[in-house]
Scaffold this motif. Structure first.
Motif, PDB file in Angstrom:
ATOM      1  N   MET A   1       0.835  -1.178   0.104  1.00 42.40           N
ATOM      2  CA  MET A   1       0.021  -0.005  -0.052  1.00 42.40           C
ATOM      3  C   MET A   1       0.978   1.241   0.108  1.00 42.40           C
ATOM      4  O   MET A   1       0.384   2.264  -0.413  1.00 42.40           O
ATOM      5  CB  MET A   1      -0.921   0.188   1.195  1.00 42.40           C
ATOM      6  N   LEU A   2       1.952   1.300   0.900  1.00 44.24           N
ATOM      7  CA  LEU A   2       2.763   2.383   0.971  1.00 44.24           C
ATOM      8  C   LEU A   2       4.157   2.182   0.495  1.00 44.24           C
ATOM      9  O   LEU A   2       5.304   2.516   1.158  1.00 44.24           O
ATOM     10  CB  LEU A   2       2.509   2.870   2.499  1.00 44.24           C
ATOM     11  N   ASP A  62      -1.168   9.654  -3.182  1.00 44.64           N
ATOM     12  CA  ASP A  62       0.072  10.080  -3.786  1.00 44.64           C
ATOM     13  C   ASP A  62       0.955  10.300  -2.955  1.00 44.64           C
ATOM     14  O   ASP A  62       0.983  10.815  -1.732  1.00 44.64           O
ATOM     15  CB  ASP A  62      -0.317  11.491  -4.533  1.00 44.64           C
ATOM     16  N   VAL A  63       2.199   9.796  -3.215  1.00 46.67           N
ATOM     17  CA  VAL A  63       3.374   9.684  -2.505  1.00 46.67           C
ATOM     18  C   VAL A  63       3.811  11.335  -2.015  1.00 46.67           C
ATOM     19  O   VAL A  63       4.393  11.507  -1.115  1.00 46.67           O
ATOM     20  CB  VAL A  63       4.459   8.813  -3.162  1.00 46.67           C
ATOM     21  N   GLY A  68       3.995  15.222   2.178  1.00 44.79           N
ATOM     22  CA  GLY A  68       3.434  16.311   2.622  1.00 44.79           C
ATOM     23  C   GLY A  68       2.765  16.295   3.923  1.00 44.79           C
ATOM     24  O   GLY A  68       2.852  17.203   4.791  1.00 44.79           O
ATOM     25  N   GLU A  69       1.913  15.352   4.262  1.00 46.90           N
ATOM     26  CA  GLU A  69       1.163  15.107   5.567  1.00 46.90           C
ATOM     27  C   GLU A  69       1.916  14.793   6.559  1.00 46.90           C
ATOM     28  O   GLU A  69       2.086  15.418   7.528  1.00 46.90           O
ATOM     29  CB  GLU A  69       0.244  13.896   5.140  1.00 46.90           C
ATOM     30  N   LEU A  70       2.998  13.940   6.202  1.00 47.31           N
ATOM     31  CA  LEU A  70       4.044  13.682   7.158  1.00 47.31           C
ATOM     32  C   LEU A  70       4.998  14.692   7.746  1.00 47.31           C
ATOM     33  O   LEU A  70       5.228  15.043   9.064  1.00 47.31           O
ATOM     34  CB  LEU A  70       5.089  12.437   6.951  1.00 47.31           C
ATOM     35  N   ALA A  71       5.315  15.632   6.633  1.00 42.81           N
ATOM     36  CA  ALA A  71       6.134  16.935   7.226  1.00 42.81           C
ATOM     37  C   ALA A  71       5.212  17.663   7.981  1.00 42.81           C
ATOM     38  O   ALA A  71       5.735  18.183   8.928  1.00 42.81           O
ATOM     39  CB  ALA A  71       6.534  17.820   5.796  1.00 42.81           C
ATOM     40  N   ARG A 143       9.670  20.963  -3.525  1.00 38.58           N
ATOM     41  CA  ARG A 143       8.583  21.248  -3.979  1.00 38.58           C
ATOM     42  C   ARG A 143       7.629  20.575  -2.928  1.00 38.58           C
ATOM     43  O   ARG A 143       6.497  21.293  -2.674  1.00 38.58           O
ATOM     44  CB  ARG A 143       8.157  20.410  -5.316  1.00 38.58           C
ATOM     45  N   VAL A 144       7.856  19.385  -2.160  1.00 40.65           N
ATOM     46  CA  VAL A 144       6.726  18.750  -1.480  1.00 40.65           C
ATOM     47  C   VAL A 144       6.790  19.928  -0.076  1.00 40.65           C
ATOM     48  O   VAL A 144       5.566  20.012   0.594  1.00 40.65           O
ATOM     49  CB  VAL A 144       7.186  17.271  -1.035  1.00 40.65           C
TER      50      VAL A 144
END
Length: 153
Positions: A1-2, A62-63, A68-71, A143-144
């Protein structure tokens, strides 16, 4: 999945366990046994009481969005540097610095003229060096970070 996310996290130096296929019960046992933080997109798994306080339910498929979520949510540092590139992107083992003289027979000639820093994975024997892909990865991470509102890091 990831799987793609796992590779990125390893490239960034994070100890990242990943299994292509693992039963939920075994995954939970591993998280608890190894004192790991679980990243998942599985809402059902995220509801398991035993995992409370030990997981992040990612929304993006999307990776780049996941990074971005983790950041943003977990303060994951998305900066690639000499100190972060310490894990094999394929198997998660810690990389071993290698003298250039010991890898010359295993690298393309143009790499030998351009690069001086090499690392080898002791588990799968893969060689790593900061080549042109390093610049592309760095740009992508920038960019992320900007899209996550973390352009300063």
């Amino acid at each position: 999945m990831l799987g793609k996310l796992a590779r990125w996290l390893r490239i960034l130096g994070y100890d990242t366990a990943y299994e292509r296929a693992i039963a939920d019960e075994e995954l939970i046992r591993r998280v608890l046994r190894e004192d790991r933080w679980l990243l998942t997109r599985d809402r059902y798994l995220a509801q398991r009481r035993v995992l409370r306080g030990r997981l992040t339910l990612l929304q993006s498929d999307d990776v780049r969005g996941q990074l971005g979520e983790l950041a943003s949510d977990q303060d994951v540092d998305l900066v690639l540097g000499p100190g972060t590139a310490c894990r094999c992107a394929d198997c998660n083992a810690l990389l071993t610095p290698m003298p250039k003289e010991e890898v010359l027979d295993n690298i393309p000639p143009f790499v030998a003229t351009e690069q001086d820093e090499f690392r080898r994975c002791p588990a799968c024997a893969r060689l790593f060096w900061p080549g042109s892909h390093w610049t592309r990865l760095t740009r992508e991470l920038e960019r992320v970070r900007r899209s996550a509102g973390r352009g300063d890091r």
